[in-house]
Write an enzyme that holds these catalytic residues in place. Structure first.
Site, PDB file in Angstrom:
ATOM      1  N   CYS A 146       0.577  -0.741  -0.395  1.00  0.00           N
ATOM      2  CA  CYS A 146       0.360   0.196   0.054  1.00  0.00           C
ATOM      3  C   CYS A 146       1.264   0.871   0.236  1.00  0.00           C
ATOM      4  CB  CYS A 146      -0.701  -0.257   1.121  1.00  0.00           C
ATOM      5  SG  CYS A 146      -1.675  -1.163   1.212  1.00  0.00           S
ATOM      6  N   ALA A 168      -4.867   4.287   0.475  1.00  0.00           N
ATOM      7  CA  ALA A 168      -4.520   4.894   1.727  1.00  0.00           C
ATOM      8  C   ALA A 168      -6.434   4.446   2.853  1.00  0.00           C
ATOM      9  CB  ALA A 168      -4.742   5.756   2.334  1.00  0.00           C
ATOM     10  N   HIS A 207      -9.108   6.721   0.771  1.00  0.00           N
ATOM     11  CA  HIS A 207     -10.037   6.284   1.074  1.00  0.00           C
ATOM     12  C   HIS A 207     -10.497   5.448   2.635  1.00  0.00           C
ATOM     13  CE1 HIS A 207      -7.769   2.700   0.887  1.00  0.00           C
ATOM     14  NE2 HIS A 207      -8.420   2.338   1.550  1.00  0.00           N
TER      15      HIS A 207
END
EC number: 2.1.1.45
Length: 264
Positions: A146, A168, A207
Site C-alpha cells: 500500500c 490509503a 478512502h
C-alpha cells in the site's frame, strides 16, 4: 495533527462511493497530500490512541527484511495476522523488497543500505529512492504494498522524506504509516548526521471504509492535542541495529482508542 483531521473530513464529506476488493465499500478521493514539519513535533494522531508498540515493531521487522510474522507475534503485534499463511509467511512483501530486491542475474539489492550510503555520499542526488512495488513479484505477495515508494531529500543539513501510498485506509492505516515513516526519517537522519526536515505524505486512492463511518464521526468530533517529541536514546552502529527500547515519545497524550474492523 489538524492536517489529518482536515483530510479525513474532506474525504468523508466529498468522497465518491466506490466498491472495493474486500467487498466492504468505500468513500474515496484520488490524490491528496499532507506535509509535516518534523521539528514541530512527532506526527502521531492524538484524536485516538495509537498502538505505538505495533508501529515501532513493524518498522523494525521491515528493516530486518523478514517475510514471516514470527518476530511480530513474539512481540505481541497482530496487525499482519489476517494475511499470513499457516506458517506465518506473507511472500516477498515490504521487508524483502527493501532489503533483497531480486535482479535478473540472481543477485539481490539491499535498497536500505544503498540509500543510506547515497545520502551520506551524495546528498544532492535525486535518486534517493526505495521501492516496494516489484511488479514481477506482486502475485506472490499476500498483500501488495500500500505504501509503495519513498524518496529522501537533503537540504540545509536536514533530511526530508516523501511517501507515495497507492492505497490509503484513512481511519486505520494512514496514522500508522505517517508515524512509521516519520520514525524511519528520524533514524536515517541520525545515522547520516543530519537533522530532520519534513515528512510529506502523498496518497493515491484515499478512502474511508463504509464500516468506519461511525468511528470517523467520533474522531472528527475530538480536538487534537499537542504533538509529542521523539527521543532516540542512543545511536546504534547501523540503521539495522535499533531496538524497540531505543525510542521514547515524550509527552504523548491522546483521546481514547476507537476500535474498527479491518477490511481483509
Amino acid at each position: 495533527m489538524k492536517q489529518y483531521l482536515d483530510f479525513m473530513r474532506h474525504v468523508y464529506e466529498h468522497g465518491t462511493e466506490k466498491s472495493d476488493r474486500t467487498g466492504t465499500g468505500t468513500r474515496s478521493v484520488f490524490g491528496y497530500q499532507m506535509r509535516f514539519d518534523l521539528n514541530e513535533g512527532f506526527p502521531v494522531v492524538t484524536t485516538k490512541k495509537l498502538h505505538l508498540k505495533s508501529i515501532i515493531h513493524e518498522l523494525l521487522w521491515f528493516l530486518q527484511g523478514s517475510t514471516n510474522i514470527k518476530y511480530l507475534k513474539d512481540n505481541g503485534v497482530t496487525i499482519w495476522d489476517e494475511w499470513a499463511d499457516a506458517n506465518g509467511e506473507l511472500g516477498p512483501i515490504y521487508g524483502y523488497q527493501w532489503r533483497a530486491w531480486p535482479t535478473p542475474d540472481g543477485r539481490h539489492i539491499d535498497q536500505i543500505t544503498e540509500v543510506v550510503q547515497q545520502i551520506r555520499d551524495n546528498p544532492d542526488s535525486r535518486r534517493l529512492i526505495v521501492s516496494a512495488w516489484n511488479v514481477g513479484e506482486i502475485p506472490q505477495m499476500k498483500l501488495p504494498p500500500c505504501h509503495a515508494f519513498f524518496q529522501f531529500y537533503v537540504a540545509d543539513g536536514k533530511l526530508s522524506c516523501q511517501l507515495y501510498q497507492r492505497s490509503a485506509d484513512i481511519f486505520l492505516g494512514v496514522p500508522f504509516n505517517i508515524a512509521s515513516y516519520a520514525l524511519l526519517t528520524h533514524m536515517i537522519a541520525q545515522q547520516c548526521d543530519l537533522g530532520v526536515g519534513d515528512f510529506v505524505w502523498t496518497g493515491g486512492d484515499c478512502h474511508i471504509y463504509s464500516n468506519h463511518f461511525e468511528q470517523v464521526e467520533t474522531q472528527l468530533s475530538r480536538e487534537p492535542m499537542k504533538l509529542p517529541t521523539l527521543r532516540i536514546k542512543h545511536r546504534p552502529d547501523s540503521i539495522f541495529d535499533y531496538k524497540y527500547d531505543d525510542f521514547e515519545l515524550v509527552g504523548y497524550e491522546s483521546h481514547p482508542a476507537i476500535k474498527a474492523p479491518v477490511a481483509v
